[in-house]
Design a protein around this motif. Sequence first.
Motif, mmCIF file in Angstrom:
data_model
loop_
_atom_site.group_PDB
_atom_site.id
_atom_site.type_symbol
_atom_site.label_atom_id
_atom_site.label_comp_id
_atom_site.label_asym_id
_atom_site.label_seq_id
_atom_site.Cartn_x
_atom_site.Cartn_y
_atom_site.Cartn_z
ATOM 1 N N GLU A 52 45.148 44.726 33.935
ATOM 2 C CA GLU A 52 45.641 43.418 33.483
ATOM 3 C C GLU A 52 44.671 43.269 32.141
ATOM 4 O O GLU A 52 44.857 43.048 30.922
ATOM 5 N N ASN A 92 44.061 48.793 29.608
ATOM 6 C CA ASN A 92 44.394 47.668 30.191
ATOM 7 C C ASN A 92 45.329 46.867 28.939
ATOM 8 O O ASN A 92 45.258 47.129 28.001
ATOM 9 N N HIS A 166 48.433 45.579 41.854
ATOM 10 C CA HIS A 166 47.044 45.809 41.524
ATOM 11 C C HIS A 166 46.081 46.110 42.521
ATOM 12 O O HIS A 166 46.033 45.541 43.474
#
Length: 204
Positions: A52, A92, A166
């Motif tokens: 992320e 990311n 995640h």
Amino acid sequence: MDDYLQRLKGAADLKGLAEVVKSCQRCSLRSGCTQVVFGEGNPEARLVLCGEGPGADEDRLGRPFVGRAGQLLDQILGACGFQRFEHVFILNVVKCRPPGNRTPKPEEIAACLPNLRMQVHFLQPKIMVLLGSCAAQTVLQTDEGITKLRGRWFQKGGIWFMPTYHPAALFHRPQLKKDVWEDFQEVVAKYRELIDPAHVFPHA
Ligand code: URA
């Protein structure tokens, strides 16, 4: 095209791209963080992992996934026979730490998207693992939640995408570990099919 995008498009290779991205000021995240976290790994790797955005440890060290979630990710990779600087490249969606580790805002993601696109252009991954809903939704351009997306292959532009949870989610919800492990087993199978049939999977 603005000056930044022109410089981005003018990058000759991944190294040149990193220099340009480190100068990015396309959104307000840059003024609140310590440094741009471009990503790291083997630039020749055809397996790319996308998270992320940098957290506090990543912001401090300028490297992706080096905090608690990163250590868990390294363990998962190791169990699959993958080493960070040999088999993968890790990056990311956003390259600058959002304040207080909040989820990046849609306008921040949009501002950073050309950076991600150019990374993919140079890396030419065959497989991308999308870690968490931000990466999965951004890259697959969908509003579908990660619970629905995970564990399924998506193919787009010659790349095979595997969304999964995640690693940070596994700290609050350890029951998801089984799903993540299954998803990474899929990735190993695809890696052997598309990238290296001789890849040794320690847990085969
Ligand atoms: N979480 C992410 O999504 N990326 C990192 O680099 C670290 C933690």
